[in-house]
Motif scaffolding. Structure first.
Motif, PDB file in Angstrom:
ATOM      1  N   ALA A   1      93.044  48.277 -93.546  1.00  0.00           N
ATOM      2  CA  ALA A   1      93.899  47.458 -94.394  1.00  0.00           C
ATOM      3  C   ALA A   1      94.745  48.369 -95.269  1.00  0.00           C
ATOM      4  O   ALA A   1      94.357  49.500 -95.558  1.00  0.00           O
ATOM      5  N   ALA A   2      95.888  47.850 -95.676  1.00  0.00           N
ATOM      6  CA  ALA A   2      96.809  48.632 -96.503  1.00  0.00           C
ATOM      7  C   ALA A   2      97.079  47.919 -97.814  1.00  0.00           C
ATOM      8  O   ALA A   2      97.236  46.694 -97.844  1.00  0.00           O
ATOM      9  N   LYS A   3      97.127  48.710 -98.872  1.00  0.00           N
ATOM     10  CA  LYS A   3      97.404  48.182-100.206  1.00  0.00           C
ATOM     11  C   LYS A   3      98.510  49.012-100.831  1.00  0.00           C
ATOM     12  O   LYS A   3      98.414  50.241-100.883  1.00  0.00           O
TER      13      LYS A   3
ATOM     14  N   GLN B   1     102.473  46.964 -89.683  1.00  0.00           N
ATOM     15  CA  GLN B   1     101.478  46.594 -88.684  1.00  0.00           C
ATOM     16  C   GLN B   1     100.429  47.691 -88.571  1.00  0.00           C
ATOM     17  O   GLN B   1     100.770  48.870 -88.568  1.00  0.00           O
ATOM     18  N   LEU B   2      99.181  47.275 -88.505  1.00  0.00           N
ATOM     19  CA  LEU B   2      98.071  48.220 -88.404  1.00  0.00           C
ATOM     20  C   LEU B   2      97.278  47.924 -87.146  1.00  0.00           C
ATOM     21  O   LEU B   2      97.009  46.764 -86.833  1.00  0.00           O
TER      22      LEU B   2
ATOM     23  N   GLY C   1     106.500  50.292 -91.617  1.00  0.00           N
ATOM     24  CA  GLY C   1     106.589  50.341 -93.066  1.00  0.00           C
ATOM     25  C   GLY C   1     106.655  51.770 -93.561  1.00  0.00           C
ATOM     26  O   GLY C   1     106.696  52.712 -92.768  1.00  0.00           O
ATOM     27  N   THR C   2     106.671  51.918 -94.876  1.00  0.00           N
ATOM     28  CA  THR C   2     106.675  53.244 -95.480  1.00  0.00           C
ATOM     29  C   THR C   2     105.234  53.645 -95.728  1.00  0.00           C
ATOM     30  O   THR C   2     104.624  53.223 -96.708  1.00  0.00           O
ATOM     31  N   PHE C   3     104.716  54.434 -94.831  1.00  0.00           N
ATOM     32  CA  PHE C   3     103.292  54.763 -94.825  1.00  0.00           C
ATOM     33  C   PHE C   3     102.847  55.349 -96.153  1.00  0.00           C
ATOM     34  O   PHE C   3     101.755  55.062 -96.642  1.00  0.00           O
ATOM     35  N   SER C   4     103.704  56.145 -96.757  1.00  0.00           N
ATOM     36  CA  SER C   4     103.315  56.822 -97.991  1.00  0.00           C
ATOM     37  C   SER C   4     103.176  55.872 -99.168  1.00  0.00           C
ATOM     38  O   SER C   4     102.622  56.253-100.199  1.00  0.00           O
ATOM     39  N   SER C   5     103.653  54.662 -99.037  1.00  0.00           N
ATOM     40  CA  SER C   5     103.584  53.703-100.142  1.00  0.00           C
ATOM     41  C   SER C   5     102.250  52.990-100.222  1.00  0.00           C
ATOM     42  O   SER C   5     102.026  52.210-101.157  1.00  0.00           O
TER      43      SER C   5
ATOM     44  N   ASP D   1      97.210  44.094 -98.889  1.00  0.00           N
ATOM     45  CA  ASP D   1      98.501  43.504 -98.530  1.00  0.00           C
ATOM     46  C   ASP D   1      98.628  43.265 -97.031  1.00  0.00           C
ATOM     47  O   ASP D   1      99.288  42.325 -96.596  1.00  0.00           O
ATOM     48  N   TYR D   2      98.040  44.116 -96.234  1.00  0.00           N
ATOM     49  CA  TYR D   2      98.107  43.980 -94.782  1.00  0.00           C
ATOM     50  C   TYR D   2      96.758  44.309 -94.180  1.00  0.00           C
ATOM     51  O   TYR D   2      96.047  45.184 -94.674  1.00  0.00           O
TER      52      TYR D   2
END
Length: 121
Positions: A94-96, A1-2, A25-29, A109-110
């Protein structure tokens, strides 16, 4: 979640710092991105930062915006200086997954919520 925050109404030449807080989630990923969407326009890439803090910017913000991340706090920041009226937009984080950043909205992805930045002239 962001969760994005930090937007507001400022005058041209002012500064703002946006925050994107991640959870669950795993932030470093993930490579964390900022996109923006101006009224009547498509959402566009602004900046991205990897786990190791390699940063990437769209040309229109280079030298004015700085992206950074605090991995201990699972938070990414976007420091925006010398703001212009044309920076007015809703900003999204956003996260990829992976090690390659993307500039397309379809590659994320998010997505987080948006935060509105309004720059008056």
């Amino acid at each position: 979640q962001l969760q994005a925050s930090g937007g507001g109404l400022v005058q041209a030449g002012d500064s703002l710092r946006l925050s994107c807080a991640a959870s669950g989630g795993t932030f470093s990923s993930y490579i964390i991105h900022w996109f923006r969407q101006a009224p009547g326009k498509e959402r566009e890439f602004v900046a991205a930062i990897s786990w190791r803090s390699w940063a990437y910017y769209v040309d229109s913000v280079k030298g004015r915006f700085t992206i950074s991340r605090d991995n201990a706090k699972n938070t990414v920041y976007l420091q925006m200086n010398s703001l212009k009226p044309e920076d007015t937009a809703v900003f999204y984080c956003a996260a990829k997954r992976g090690s390659v950043y993307g500039t397309s909205v379809n590659g994320m992805d998010y997505w987080g919520t948006g935060t509105l930045v309004t720059v008056s002239s």
